[in-house]
Structures are given as structure tokens and as C-alpha cells.
Motif scaffolding. Structure first.
Motif, PDB file in Angstrom:
ATOM      1  N   VAL A 124       0.840  -1.194   0.000  1.00  0.00           N
ATOM      2  CA  VAL A 124       0.000   0.000   0.000  1.00  0.00           C
ATOM      3  C   VAL A 124       0.878   1.248   0.000  1.00  0.00           C
ATOM      4  O   VAL A 124       1.795   1.385   0.814  1.00  0.00           O
ATOM      5  N   VAL A 125       0.591   2.151  -0.938  1.00  0.00           N
ATOM      6  CA  VAL A 125       1.321   3.413  -1.040  1.00  0.00           C
ATOM      7  C   VAL A 125       0.462   4.567  -0.533  1.00  0.00           C
ATOM      8  O   VAL A 125       0.903   5.404   0.250  1.00  0.00           O
ATOM      9  N   SER A 126      -0.788   4.603  -0.988  1.00  0.00           N
ATOM     10  CA  SER A 126      -1.694   5.679  -0.596  1.00  0.00           C
ATOM     11  C   SER A 126      -3.108   5.283  -0.980  1.00  0.00           C
ATOM     12  O   SER A 126      -3.356   4.161  -1.438  1.00  0.00           O
ATOM     13  N   ALA A 127      -4.035   6.209  -0.814  1.00  0.00           N
ATOM     14  CA  ALA A 127      -5.417   5.981  -1.219  1.00  0.00           C
ATOM     15  C   ALA A 127      -6.042   7.317  -1.584  1.00  0.00           C
ATOM     16  O   ALA A 127      -5.614   8.378  -1.107  1.00  0.00           O
ATOM     17  N   ASP A 128      -7.038   7.262  -2.468  1.00  0.00           N
ATOM     18  CA  ASP A 128      -7.762   8.467  -2.848  1.00  0.00           C
ATOM     19  C   ASP A 128      -9.191   8.079  -3.195  1.00  0.00           C
ATOM     20  O   ASP A 128      -9.641   6.976  -2.859  1.00  0.00           O
ATOM     21  N   ALA A 129      -9.909   8.957  -3.882  1.00  0.00           N
ATOM     22  CA  ALA A 129     -11.313   8.699  -4.186  1.00  0.00           C
ATOM     23  C   ALA A 129     -11.499   7.479  -5.082  1.00  0.00           C
ATOM     24  O   ALA A 129     -12.557   6.841  -5.061  1.00  0.00           O
ATOM     25  N   GLU A 130     -10.482   7.146  -5.872  1.00  0.00           N
ATOM     26  CA  GLU A 130     -10.605   6.008  -6.786  1.00  0.00           C
ATOM     27  C   GLU A 130     -10.391   4.673  -6.083  1.00  0.00           C
ATOM     28  O   GLU A 130     -10.948   3.655  -6.493  1.00  0.00           O
ATOM     29  N   GLY A 131      -9.570   4.668  -5.051  1.00  0.00           N
ATOM     30  CA  GLY A 131      -9.326   3.414  -4.351  1.00  0.00           C
ATOM     31  C   GLY A 131      -7.964   3.364  -3.700  1.00  0.00           C
ATOM     32  O   GLY A 131      -7.331   4.398  -3.451  1.00  0.00           O
ATOM     33  N   LEU A 132      -7.501   2.157  -3.454  1.00  0.00           N
ATOM     34  CA  LEU A 132      -6.240   1.914  -2.759  1.00  0.00           C
ATOM     35  C   LEU A 132      -5.113   1.812  -3.782  1.00  0.00           C
ATOM     36  O   LEU A 132      -5.192   1.028  -4.731  1.00  0.00           O
ATOM     37  N   ARG A 133      -4.070   2.597  -3.596  1.00  0.00           N
ATOM     38  CA  ARG A 133      -2.936   2.600  -4.521  1.00  0.00           C
ATOM     39  C   ARG A 133      -1.866   1.635  -4.021  1.00  0.00           C
ATOM     40  O   ARG A 133      -1.424   1.723  -2.874  1.00  0.00           O
ATOM     41  N   LEU A 134      -1.457   0.732  -4.908  1.00  0.00           N
ATOM     42  CA  LEU A 134      -0.456  -0.272  -4.559  1.00  0.00           C
ATOM     43  C   LEU A 134       0.759  -0.154  -5.460  1.00  0.00           C
ATOM     44  O   LEU A 134       0.662   0.277  -6.608  1.00  0.00           O
ATOM     45  N   GLU A 135       1.889  -0.591  -4.932  1.00  0.00           N
ATOM     46  CA  GLU A 135       3.116  -0.722  -5.711  1.00  0.00           C
ATOM     47  C   GLU A 135       3.536  -2.179  -5.625  1.00  0.00           C
ATOM     48  O   GLU A 135       3.709  -2.721  -4.533  1.00  0.00           O
ATOM     49  N   GLY A 136       3.670  -2.833  -6.791  1.00  0.00           N
ATOM     50  CA  GLY A 136       4.027  -4.246  -6.800  1.00  0.00           C
ATOM     51  C   GLY A 136       4.978  -4.583  -7.917  1.00  0.00           C
ATOM     52  O   GLY A 136       5.491  -3.698  -8.612  1.00  0.00           O
ATOM     53  N   ASP A 137       5.213  -5.883  -8.106  1.00  0.00           N
ATOM     54  CA  ASP A 137       6.124  -6.324  -9.159  1.00  0.00           C
ATOM     55  C   ASP A 137       5.632  -5.898 -10.535  1.00  0.00           C
ATOM     56  O   ASP A 137       6.423  -5.676 -11.447  1.00  0.00           O
ATOM     57  N   GLY A 138       4.322  -5.794 -10.690  1.00  0.00           N
ATOM     58  CA  GLY A 138       3.767  -5.389 -11.976  1.00  0.00           C
ATOM     59  C   GLY A 138       3.625  -3.893 -12.128  1.00  0.00           C
ATOM     60  O   GLY A 138       2.967  -3.423 -13.058  1.00  0.00           O
ATOM     61  N   GLY A 139       4.226  -3.121 -11.222  1.00  0.00           N
ATOM     62  CA  GLY A 139       4.112  -1.667 -11.281  1.00  0.00           C
ATOM     63  C   GLY A 139       3.027  -1.168 -10.339  1.00  0.00           C
ATOM     64  O   GLY A 139       2.654  -1.835  -9.374  1.00  0.00           O
ATOM     65  N   ARG A 140       2.500  -0.007 -10.628  1.00  0.00           N
ATOM     66  CA  ARG A 140       1.462   0.589  -9.781  1.00  0.00           C
ATOM     67  C   ARG A 140       0.089   0.023 -10.139  1.00  0.00           C
ATOM     68  O   ARG A 140      -0.216  -0.177 -11.313  1.00  0.00           O
ATOM     69  N   MET A 141      -0.710  -0.223  -9.115  1.00  0.00           N
ATOM     70  CA  MET A 141      -2.055  -0.756  -9.298  1.00  0.00           C
ATOM     71  C   MET A 141      -3.016   0.033  -8.422  1.00  0.00           C
ATOM     72  O   MET A 141      -2.615   0.610  -7.413  1.00  0.00           O
ATOM     73  N   THR A 142      -4.277   0.041  -8.819  1.00  0.00           N
ATOM     74  CA  THR A 142      -5.319   0.673  -8.014  1.00  0.00           C
ATOM     75  C   THR A 142      -6.421  -0.333  -7.747  1.00  0.00           C
ATOM     76  O   THR A 142      -6.977  -0.916  -8.678  1.00  0.00           O
ATOM     77  N   VAL A 143      -6.715  -0.550  -6.478  1.00  0.00           N
ATOM     78  CA  VAL A 143      -7.828  -1.415  -6.090  1.00  0.00           C
ATOM     79  C   VAL A 143      -9.054  -0.523  -5.925  1.00  0.00           C
ATOM     80  O   VAL A 143      -9.050   0.384  -5.089  1.00  0.00           O
ATOM     81  N   PRO A 144     -10.103  -0.712  -6.729  1.00  0.00           N
ATOM     82  CA  PRO A 144     -11.294   0.141  -6.614  1.00  0.00           C
ATOM     83  C   PRO A 144     -11.855   0.150  -5.197  1.00  0.00           C
ATOM     84  O   PRO A 144     -11.752  -0.838  -4.465  1.00  0.00           O
ATOM     85  N   ARG A 145     -12.458   1.258  -4.820  1.00  0.00           N
ATOM     86  CA  ARG A 145     -12.957   1.422  -3.452  1.00  0.00           C
ATOM     87  C   ARG A 145     -13.913   0.310  -3.055  1.00  0.00           C
ATOM     88  O   ARG A 145     -13.868  -0.195  -1.934  1.00  0.00           O
ATOM     89  N   GLU A 146     -14.793  -0.088  -3.992  1.00  0.00           N
ATOM     90  CA  GLU A 146     -15.756  -1.130  -3.645  1.00  0.00           C
ATOM     91  C   GLU A 146     -15.079  -2.473  -3.406  1.00  0.00           C
ATOM     92  O   GLU A 146     -15.545  -3.281  -2.603  1.00  0.00           O
ATOM     93  N   ARG A 147     -13.943  -2.724  -4.076  1.00  0.00           N
ATOM     94  CA  ARG A 147     -13.214  -3.970  -3.854  1.00  0.00           C
ATOM     95  C   ARG A 147     -12.479  -3.937  -2.515  1.00  0.00           C
ATOM     96  O   ARG A 147     -12.319  -4.967  -1.862  1.00  0.00           O
ATOM     97  N   VAL A 148     -12.027  -2.752  -2.109  1.00  0.00           N
ATOM     98  CA  VAL A 148     -11.373  -2.622  -0.801  1.00  0.00           C
ATOM     99  C   VAL A 148     -12.369  -2.944   0.301  1.00  0.00           C
ATOM    100  O   VAL A 148     -12.081  -3.695   1.238  1.00  0.00           O
ATOM    101  N   ALA A 149     -13.578  -2.406   0.166  1.00  0.00           N
ATOM    102  CA  ALA A 149     -14.612  -2.646   1.173  1.00  0.00           C
ATOM    103  C   ALA A 149     -15.020  -4.110   1.220  1.00  0.00           C
ATOM    104  O   ALA A 149     -15.380  -4.641   2.269  1.00  0.00           O
ATOM    105  N   ALA A 150     -14.923  -4.786   0.054  1.00  0.00           N
ATOM    106  CA  ALA A 150     -15.317  -6.195  -0.012  1.00  0.00           C
ATOM    107  C   ALA A 150     -14.198  -7.132   0.400  1.00  0.00           C
ATOM    108  O   ALA A 150     -14.373  -8.347   0.438  1.00  0.00           O
ATOM    109  N   GLY A 151     -13.017  -6.563   0.667  1.00  0.00           N
ATOM    110  CA  GLY A 151     -11.889  -7.397   1.075  1.00  0.00           C
ATOM    111  C   GLY A 151     -11.228  -8.101  -0.075  1.00  0.00           C
ATOM    112  O   GLY A 151     -10.717  -9.207   0.065  1.00  0.00           O
ATOM    113  N   ALA A 152     -11.192  -7.466  -1.274  1.00  0.00           N
ATOM    114  CA  ALA A 152     -10.587  -8.076  -2.452  1.00  0.00           C
ATOM    115  C   ALA A 152      -9.095  -8.138  -2.359  1.00  0.00           C
ATOM    116  O   ALA A 152      -8.489  -8.854  -3.118  1.00  0.00           O
TER     117      ALA A 152
END
Length: 243
Positions: free
Chosen positions: A215-243
Motif C-alpha cells: 500500500v502506497v496511498s489511497a484516494d477517491a478512486e481506491g487503494l494505490r499499490l506498488e508491486g512487481d507489476g508496477g502501480r495498481m489501483t484497487v477500486p474502493r468497492e473492492r477494498v470494502a469487499a476485502g478483495a
């Protein structure tokens, strides 16, 4: 996830997803078929119906398809049990290997496949079985292993360790383990839907596809991640669902 045994020009093994998307492997001919004569798919039980159909439809006339896998492992996260159905149908030629995988891990896998949990001789600590009395002790020992014992004994840091458990719920499920590990390794208020910068997470954007990130940060779009595949964004609804 299953890996395609097709080889590119450099002889490197490619993934099923990369092969079908055209990013890996030999490419396609003018008619859209894969330019190969033989395709070997490892971990074939991981193939769902849609992926298996796409592979079969992508083969040129005269090409051979070899599916390899252990019928005793978990099946695909997507719909269907293609490998099991082919085995039970008797439609295709079948070769059975009775040679277990070498080494302590292979010995353990073979034993678990027939419902046994033996004491495995592993001088290199490839396999260590830690008995516990209950789920609470399992969580406690897991945190102890990840944070202290494993780094001290074999030099593997918590950032390089992956903890796996069968389910999300329960006293030793992913939620309980994640909470205990977070409290020890990266305590914080969990202001981003229960997460804080520095938390390691696994994100599943599609069935059968798991991506690890931090986890790097979060904003209105969702949770911002940094991983082996580069930067990713987990949508807010997926964060709430425990994706």
C-alpha cells in the motif's frame, strides 16, 4: 496459476495469459492460430473452461496439445473442471507418472495427496511442521515465525514471506492472521479501509489471478499499490469487499 509450456524463440517458458494475449510466445500466423507444433500446459487443473477453449481454438491444424498436472490438487478458480472432465471421459490418451517430486517438499506433497502428514526429513529446513493446540496458538506462532524465527534461522525477511491459509473467516483465517501480522509488523490506524501505507496485500483482479503489492496511498478512486507489476489501483468497492 497454470503456466504454458510453449517456448518462445529464446526457449523461455511462457504463461497461458501471456500466450493468449500475444505478449509472450511464438506469436500467431495470418489466420490467427499460434505458430507452434506442440503446446505443453503445466498445472493444467488450473485451466477453467473459457481459457481451455481459447487455447484449443488457437491451435493450428495438426498441432499437438499436452496437458500435465496432478488430479489431486485444487481446481481452477473459474468455472469448470476441464482437466478432471478429460480424464474421466477417457477421450484422450493418458500417461500416469508414479514418480513423486524429488526432495522434502515433493515427499510432503505426495503424502498429503493420500491424506497423510508424515514427519519429513529436511536437513535444509525446506519443510518445517510446527504443531499447535488450537487456532489462537496457530496465529500466535505464525506471527512469531514470520517476525522472529524465520529471519533469524534462515535469513528470510518478513517482506519475503508469504502466509497462506485455507479461508478468510475463522479464528485462523486471513482476517485474523492479517490483523495479528499487521499489529506486529506495520501497526497503524488502518485509515484506508483498514489499510495503512506499508501494508503488504494480495489483490485478485480476476478469478485465479493474484497480485502482491504494498500500500502506497489511497484516494477517491481506491487503494494505490506498488508491486512487481508496477502501480495498481484497487477500486474502493473492492477494498470494502476485502478483495
Amino acid at each position: 496459476v497454470g503456466a504454458a509450456g510453449g517456448e518462445d524463440a529464446d526457449g523461455a517458458v511462457v504463461t497461458v495469459a501471456g500466450l493468449l494475449a500475444g505478449g509472450e510466445g511464438p506469436g500467431r500466423d495470418p489466420e490467427g492460430a499460434l505458430e507452434l507444433d506442440l503446446l505443453v500446459v503445466l498445472d493444467a487443473p488450473q485451466l477453467d473452461v473459457e481459457t481451455a477453449a481459447m487455447l484449443a481454438e488457437s491451435l493450428p491444424d495438426g498441432a499437438r496439445l499436452v496437458l500435465s498436472g496432478d488430479p489431486g490438487v485444487l481446481w481452477s478458480a473459474g468455472p469448470g473442471k476441464v482437466f478432471a472432465d478429460l480424464l474421466s471421459s477417457g477421450f484422450c490418451p493418458r500417461v500416469t507418472s508414479r514418480t513423486p517430486d524429488p526432495g522434502p517438499i515433493g515427499e510432503l506433497v505426495s503424502a498429503i495427496g493420500v491424506g497423510e502428514l508424515p514427519s519429513v526429513e529436511a536437513p535444509g529446513k525446506e519443510v518445517v511442521i510446527v504443531p499447535v493446540r488450537d487456532a489462537g496458538e496457530a496465529v500466535h506462532r505464525t506471527v512469531q515465525l514470520v517476525a522472529d524465527s524465520v529471519p533469524r534461522a534462515i535469513g528470510v525477511s518478513p517482506e519475503q514471506t508469504q502466509v497462506i491459509t485455507p479461508g478468510h473467516a475463522g479464528a485462523a483465517g486471513t482476517r485474523a492472521l492479517n490483523a495479528a501480522l499487521k499489529e506486529r509488523l506495520n501497526p497503524g490506524p488502518g485509515r484506508f479501509g483498514g489499510f495503512d501505507p506499508g501494508d503488504r496485500v494480495v489483490y485478485t483482479p480476476a478469478p485465479g489471478r493474484a497480485l502482491t503489492g504494498t500500500v502506497v496511498s489511497a484516494d477517491a478512486e481506491g487503494l494505490r499499490l506498488e508491486g512487481d507489476g508496477g502501480r495498481m489501483t484497487v477500486p474502493r468497492e473492492r477494498v470494502a469487499a476485502g478483495a
